[in-house]
Design a protein around this motif. Structure first.
Motif, short mmCIF file in Angstrom:
data_model
loop_
_atom_site.label_atom_id
_atom_site.label_comp_id
_atom_site.label_asym_id
_atom_site.label_seq_id
_atom_site.Cartn_x
_atom_site.Cartn_y
_atom_site.Cartn_z
N ALA A 459 47.11 -74.29 91.19
CA ALA A 459 46.80 -73.89 89.81
C ALA A 459 46.33 -72.44 89.78
O ALA A 459 45.14 -72.15 89.65
CB ALA A 459 45.75 -74.82 89.23
N ARG A 460 47.27 -71.56 89.92
CA ARG A 460 46.97 -70.13 90.04
C ARG A 460 46.27 -69.56 88.80
O ARG A 460 45.48 -68.61 88.90
CB ARG A 460 48.29 -69.38 90.27
CG ARG A 460 48.13 -67.88 90.54
CD ARG A 460 49.48 -67.17 90.58
NE ARG A 460 49.31 -65.76 90.90
CZ ARG A 460 49.52 -65.23 92.10
NH1 ARG A 460 49.90 -66.00 93.10
NH2 ARG A 460 49.35 -63.94 92.30
N ALA A 461 46.51 -70.13 87.64
CA ALA A 461 45.96 -69.58 86.40
C ALA A 461 44.50 -69.96 86.17
O ALA A 461 43.84 -69.39 85.30
CB ALA A 461 46.79 -70.04 85.21
N ALA A 617 47.93 -81.27 94.17
CA ALA A 617 47.50 -80.24 93.23
C ALA A 617 46.20 -79.62 93.73
O ALA A 617 45.18 -80.30 93.82
CB ALA A 617 47.30 -80.82 91.84
N ILE A 618 46.25 -78.33 94.06
CA ILE A 618 45.07 -77.60 94.51
C ILE A 618 44.58 -76.75 93.35
O ILE A 618 45.28 -75.85 92.89
CB ILE A 618 45.39 -76.74 95.74
CG1 ILE A 618 45.94 -77.61 96.87
CG2 ILE A 618 44.14 -75.99 96.22
CD1 ILE A 618 46.40 -76.82 98.09
N LEU A 619 43.38 -77.03 92.87
CA LEU A 619 42.87 -76.39 91.65
C LEU A 619 42.04 -75.15 91.94
O LEU A 619 41.28 -74.70 91.09
CB LEU A 619 42.03 -77.39 90.85
CG LEU A 619 42.70 -78.73 90.54
CD1 LEU A 619 41.84 -79.55 89.61
CD2 LEU A 619 44.10 -78.54 89.97
N ARG A 622 42.26 -69.31 94.47
CA ARG A 622 42.11 -68.38 95.58
C ARG A 622 43.14 -68.60 96.67
O ARG A 622 43.48 -67.67 97.42
CB ARG A 622 40.70 -68.48 96.16
CG ARG A 622 39.60 -67.98 95.23
CD ARG A 622 38.23 -68.24 95.81
NE ARG A 622 37.95 -69.67 95.93
CZ ARG A 622 36.81 -70.16 96.44
NH1 ARG A 622 35.86 -69.34 96.89
NH2 ARG A 622 36.63 -71.48 96.50
N ILE A 623 43.64 -69.82 96.79
CA ILE A 623 44.61 -70.08 97.84
C ILE A 623 45.92 -69.35 97.56
O ILE A 623 46.74 -69.11 98.47
CB ILE A 623 44.85 -71.60 98.01
CG1 ILE A 623 45.40 -71.91 99.41
CG2 ILE A 623 45.78 -72.13 96.93
CD1 ILE A 623 45.36 -73.35 99.78
N ALA A 624 46.13 -68.94 96.29
CA ALA A 624 47.33 -68.18 95.93
C ALA A 624 47.05 -66.70 95.78
O ALA A 624 47.97 -65.88 95.87
CB ALA A 624 47.91 -68.72 94.62
#
Length: 677
Positions: A459-461, A617-619, A622-624
């Motif tokens: 969830a980059r946004a 789903a990774i919320l 920062r991982i992106a």
């Protein structure tokens, strides 16, 4: 253990084929490659690190060469696991399957034994009145094994009655065979630690459950134990394990943590006060200086601010701890047994002396230069009631593991998540394998097509999550994903409060059923989750590892934030300082490595069989977006990536249609050969 027999046994490949065929499975080249590598490690004694993904059949891949080696060469093999679930799988399924399939091919049957810490067995002498009643928690050197959760409606008195009735009838005395289980306070009424045991003076020595287990282990070909026992051995008590040629460590990513826990000690005023009262009550000795030390220690610790003590005890603490060491020595001299006995008096005296011995060892450790020399980490912990305790733990356990566990043994370390950032090097260094030429590496990929079976949605946004749980944007994202998937979600959260907050919010705005950790035992929660296609299960660390729910009932895994360790964790602080002093990137080598391992474990909860499909789903955006994101992603399975919420929700709607409306695969009919803890 029987002597070696010269009858020719099958080779590893042929033996593994026999086992797999007997189980109705198919040959897997990765499994055979691992089995051959394990056989070479047992033969040549070069340590082997194997990352074998879920579904590779790694337990057979190491048990087949282990059994062959132990039976044909009379070289005992110790197999250790971190979780009770895998220990049971090996003992009740995998080892019997290997022994049964190879029965006609081996020169003699394989002997197998289970070995646990002393405190995990009932003590017949204590049950019969040979020890005084337990008065409270004392120092414990042997951590309790994992055991089933207790019935929350059953009081302590009822648990004590039930466990005593069971202890009078059991044939093994093994705590894990008591179902339902009981809490630690009830269990202490029927058990003793190794230090509390009166040994040869015990009138029921011939019937002793832990002694029987140790005799069986000394005669067995394969001994199954747990990482808590390895931690005790690594801490300087290698004799808790029988003599053995080889050590195979499954769930090896847990070894360092368990070893550090076994070597961690606690000291407080109340603990010394309990020790003084035990000495007075059970040994009839009053050591005024010990009672005074308990009060002085409590006052000195209260004056210490919570957190790490990087330079060691304060001057006031040092003075009190010096007096404590002297008082313990005085009390040990005064309570020295005169011999004979075997009654409750002997048991009480031994309990008092074991508590004194532990207190003295901790005092001497704190008075040494271990903290100043960065060998130990010392910190003060404050409880919610305002009381404080001192803890001391080893900064690194690499030397302990290498010297006390690995030296002079063939060693195999394996796990589904052993590489960090795509490399074996961090895991090797943590167990003392610093020379790349001194060990072998092997990666056995899982038999899954992750790119087709799973989507990894980041969830980059979303804004960076707060430490106490996601904000309104994250909660809205969770609801959107759950509504698309119509439940079927395993929610992995960084804190209990975050899990509870998310569960409360979903219940408020949807009619989807949500189970939350703490509302029942983990086993019951997982069972309810598995049986209801619309249910979701939210929780913390206990769910990140070991939960095995295959099929579309588990079609969505949500991870609320990157599981970095707490920045104020004393051990993390000290390890980061040492890493920086050595020129390493402290953040990557400590905090990010910790997070990568947990992320891999959490992500691995989704795809458990070749028929599974779903979304992780990774919320945590920062991982992106963060520079370290690539390091973390290299530790994860190669799922199809996206940052588009519409893609994730569309896939979940299709999966929900199959799962909830009954068009999906049978989630309860997975072949056992596909299960690999």
């Amino acid at each position: 253990m029987a002597s070696a027999v010269t009858t020719t046994a099958p080779g590893i490949d042929a033996a593994l084929d026999l086992v797999v065929a007997d189980r109705g499975g198919q040959r897997r080249e990765g499994q055979h490659a691992m089995a051959r590598a394990v056989g070479e490690a047992l033969e040549g004694r070069t340590p082997l690190l194997v990352e074998a993904g879920t579904g590779t059949g790694k337990s057979f891949a190491y048990l087949v060469p282990a059994v062959l080696r132990a039976v044909t060469k009379s070289e005992r093999v110790v197999v250790s696991t971190a979780t009770l679930a895998l220990q049971r799988q090996i003992l009740t399924k995998d080892l019997p399957a290997v022994a049964g399939a190879l029965a006609d091919a081996l020169p003699r049957p394989a002997e197998v034994a289970l070995l646990k810490g002393w405190h995990n067995y009932a003590c017949k002498h204590k049950v019969s009145g040979g020890y005084p009643e337990e008065t409270g928690a004392l120092f414990e050197l042997e951590p309790a094994a994992e055991h089933p959760a207790t019935d929350g409606d059953e009081g302590l008195g009822a648990q004590v009655v039930r466990v005593r009735e069971w202890a009078a009838e059991t044939e093994t005395g093994d705590r894990d065979e008591l179902v339902p289980g009981v809490g630690d306070r009830a269990w202490r009424q029927v058990s003793v630690t190794k230090m509390d045991c009166i040994g040869q003076r015990c009138p029921l020595l011939a019937e002793c459950f832990p002694e029987r287990a140790r005799v069986a282990a000394k005669e067995a070909d394969v001994v199954v134990t747990n990482h808590a026992m390895l931690g005790i051995a690594a801490s300087g008590s290698p004799n808790v394990l029988p003599e053995h040629h080889a050590l195979i460590v499954d769930e090896a990513h847990e070894l360092v943590g368990r070893s550090r826990s076994a070597a961690t000690a606690e000291l407080s005023g109340p603990s010394i006060d309990r020790t003084a009262r035990m000495v007075r009550r059970h040994a009839g000795v009053v050591v005024a200086s010990l009672e005074e030390c308990a009060q002085q220690l409590a006052a000195a610790i209260i004056a210490v601010p919570p957190g790490r003590l990087p330079d060691g005890p304060t001057p006031q603490l040092t003075e009190v701890i010096t007096l404590l060491a002297a008082a313990c020595r005085e009390a040990l001299s005064a309570t020295k047994p005169s011999g004979g006995g075997g009654g409750a008096g002997d048991g009480g005296v031994q309990m008092a002396r074991s508590a004194l011995t532990v207190a003295l060892e901790i005092a001497d450790r704190l008075l040494s230069d271990n903290v100043a020399q960065r060998r130990d980490v010392l910190w003060c912990d404050e409880r919610s009631d305002g009381s404080k305790r001192l803890f001391v733990a080893p900064l690194e356990v690499a030397g302990l593991v290498a010297d006390h566990l690995f030296a002079d043994h063939a060693v195999v370390l394996t796990s589904a998540t052993l590489r960090i950032g795509g490399q074996f090097t961090p895991a090797a260094h943590e167990v003392g394998l610093h020379d790349p030429a001194g060990y072998r590496e092997l990666e056995v990929p899982a038999p899954f097509d992750y790119g087709k079976q799973a989507i990894r949605y980041v969830a980059r946004a979303l804004p960076t999550p707060a430490a106490g749980g996601g904000g309104p944007e994250a909660l809205a994202e969770i609801v959107g994903l759950l509504e698309a998937s119509r439940g079927g979600c395993l929610g992995l959260f960084s804190s209990r409060r975050a899990a509870e907050r998310a569960a409360e919010h979903v219940r408020e705005v949807t009619d989807l059923p949500v189970l939350c950790q703490g509302e029942d035992s983990i086993g019951e929660l997982v069972r309810a989750f598995r049986e209801d296609a619309e249910a979701s299960l939210f929780g913390t660390l206990s769910l990140w590892q070991g939960v095995d729910v295959a099929g579309l009932t588990n079609r969505l895994v949500i991870i609320d934030r990157i599981p970095f360790p707490r920045p104020d964790d004393p051990v993390v602080q000290a390890r980061s300082e040492v890493a920086a002093s050595r020129g390493a990137n402290a953040f990557l080598s400590v905090s990010a490595a910790h997070a990568a391992l947990l992320l891999a474990q959490g992500t691995g909860r989704l795809i458990r069989a070749t028929t599974d499909r779903g979304v992780v789903a990774i919320l945590d955006s920062r991982i992106a977006t963060a520079r370290y994101g690539g390091f973390l992603l290299r530790s994860l399975p190669p799922m199809w990536p996206t940052t588009d919420p519409a893609v994730a929700r569309s896939a979940l709607r299709r999966l929900a249609q199959e799962a909830v409306d009954g068009a999906g695969v049978d989630r309860t009919s997975r072949a056992e050969s596909d299960v690999d803890a």
